[in-house]
Design an enzyme around this catalytic site. Structure first.
Site, PDB file in Angstrom:
ATOM      1  CD  GLU A   1      -0.978  22.714 -25.200  1.00 40.35           C
ATOM      2  OE1 GLU A   1      -1.019  22.099 -24.111  1.00 40.35           O
ATOM      3  OE2 GLU A   1      -1.667  23.717 -25.434  1.00 40.35           O
TER       4      GLU A   1
ATOM      5  CD  GLU B   1       1.099  22.920 -18.168  1.00 36.97           C
ATOM      6  OE1 GLU B   1       1.890  23.892 -18.185  1.00 36.97           O
ATOM      7  OE2 GLU B   1      -0.115  23.037 -18.444  1.00 36.97           O
TER       8      GLU B   1
ATOM      9  CG  ASP C   1      -4.161  19.839 -16.218  1.00 41.46           C
ATOM     10  OD1 ASP C   1      -3.153  19.118 -16.332  1.00 41.46           O
ATOM     11  OD2 ASP C   1      -4.545  20.628 -17.106  1.00 41.46           O
TER      12      ASP C   1
ATOM     13  CE  LYS D   1      -2.731  17.728 -19.039  1.00 43.04           C
ATOM     14  NZ  LYS D   1      -2.043  19.023 -18.891  1.00 43.04           N
TER      15      LYS D   1
ATOM     16  CG  ASP E   1      -4.223  24.024 -16.372  1.00 44.64           C
ATOM     17  OD1 ASP E   1      -4.389  23.706 -17.560  1.00 44.64           O
ATOM     18  OD2 ASP E   1      -3.101  24.351 -15.906  1.00 44.64           O
ATOM     19  CB  SER E   2      -8.107  24.359 -20.762  1.00 44.10           C
ATOM     20  OG  SER E   2      -8.693  23.090 -20.587  1.00 44.10           O
TER      21      SER E   2
HETATM   22  O1  KIV Z   1      -5.763  22.027 -19.674  1.00 41.98           O
HETATM   23  C1  KIV Z   1      -5.920  21.421 -20.740  1.00 41.98           C
HETATM   24  O2  KIV Z   1      -7.010  21.386 -21.326  1.00 41.98           O
HETATM   25  C2  KIV Z   1      -4.766  20.724 -21.288  1.00 41.98           C
HETATM   26  C3  KIV Z   1      -4.902  20.184 -22.680  1.00 41.98           C
HETATM   27  C4  KIV Z   1      -4.902  21.271 -23.640  1.00 41.98           C
HETATM   28  C5  KIV Z   1      -3.870  19.155 -22.977  1.00 41.98           C
HETATM   29  O3  KIV Z   1      -3.766  20.606 -20.653  1.00 41.98           O
END
Ligand code: KIV
Length: 269
Positions: A182, A114, A82, A112, A43-44
């Site tokens: 992280e 969090e 994500d 993934k 989600d970056s």
């Molecule tokens: O969204 C992302 O890129 C991440 C990584 C930084 C692990 O969760």
């Protein structure tokens, strides 16, 4: 294509696991060509591709759209998608449905999410129960920035250290096959990596995790902000504007296009 058993074996053999983010067809294709073990559609993308200030505005549809594009560019790479903010927080039915869309529509291999609180543990169990592999993510989880008061390294006090270690054990027990760590001290990441059977992937978590992940644009030096833990391997922030400026200059000076870039009728060749 590698699978969750490959990653388990890599940990057992002490082979480091390489994960890089990608967000579209070209980045997916280039990351696949670089022989990377796992692509993360993180989600970056909200920050490095969509220009948001943080990851909180990213939607499930954004992740689906971008994961589909990455898959078209990376047919043979294990892709983790994500789960965005609030896509696994409301209830377990929504959580399962949202996770399933990332697999069936977007063609990711795993998802993934969090956090390691009790409700996140229930979410991991529910998704794993749908036969969907889950990567957990602990430490400086960017979707929690409002709770943390900013991007602050986590696990620095003994109490927080113990809390994150306990959460790591719980996410493994809940069925996660991998854990991203992280923004935590190296000693904590080392202890978690030595304690868990599942592989750990670090970002700002020091040298002793079972693998490392970095954001595509950070690796390439094409990012507005570079954290301490980032190493850049190219300088695209310089090279891309240089190339574009050169093109503009040549157009203005009549130097582009030349005959070699031009079509002619057959008799003129
Ligand atoms: O969204 C992302 O890129 C991440 C990584 C930084 C692990 O969760």
């Amino acid at each position: 294509m590698l699978n969750i058993n490959s990653f388990k074996k890599m940990k057992q053999n002490r082979d480091k696991i390489v994960m890089i983010t990608a967000y579209d067809y070209p980045s997916g294709h280039l990351v696949e060509r670089s022989n990377t073990d796992i692509i993360l559609v993180g989600d970056s993308l909200g920050m490095v591709v969509l220009g948001y200030k943080n990851t909180l505005e990213v939607t499930l549809n954004d992740i689906i759209h971008h994961t589909k594009a990455v898959r078209r560019g990376a047919l043979d790479t294990f892709i983790v998608a994500d789960m965005p903010f609030m896509s696994y927080h409301l209830n377990l039915n929504d959580t399962k449905l949202n996770a399933s869309k990332l697999i069936t529509e977007a063609k990711a291999n795993a998802v993934k999410l969090e956090g390691g609180s009790d409700s996140r543990i229930e979410a991991i169990k529910a998704i794993v129960d749908c036969e969907i592999p889950v990567v957990a993510h602990l430490g400086l989880t960017p979707q929690s920035i409002n709770k943390f008061g900013g991007y602050k390294v986590q696990g620095k006090t003994q109490e927080k250290y113990n809390e994150i270690l306990a959460e790591a054990i719980k996410v493994q027990q809940a069925g996660a096959f991998m854990l991203v760590l992280e923004g935590i001290p190296e000693a904590l990441a080392k202890e978690i990596s030595e304690t868990l059977k599942i592989p750990t992937i670090g970002i700002g978590a020091g040298r002793y995790t079972d693998g490392q992940v970095l954001v595509y644009h950070d690796i390439l030096g094409n990012s507005d902000y570079l954290a301490k833990f980032v190493k850049t391997y190219a300088d695209l922030d310089k090279e891309i504007p240089q190339a574009l400026t050169e093109f503009a200059k040549e157009v203005r000076e009549g130097l582009f296009p030349q005959a070699e870039h031009t079509y002619f009728p057959i008799e003129e060749i």
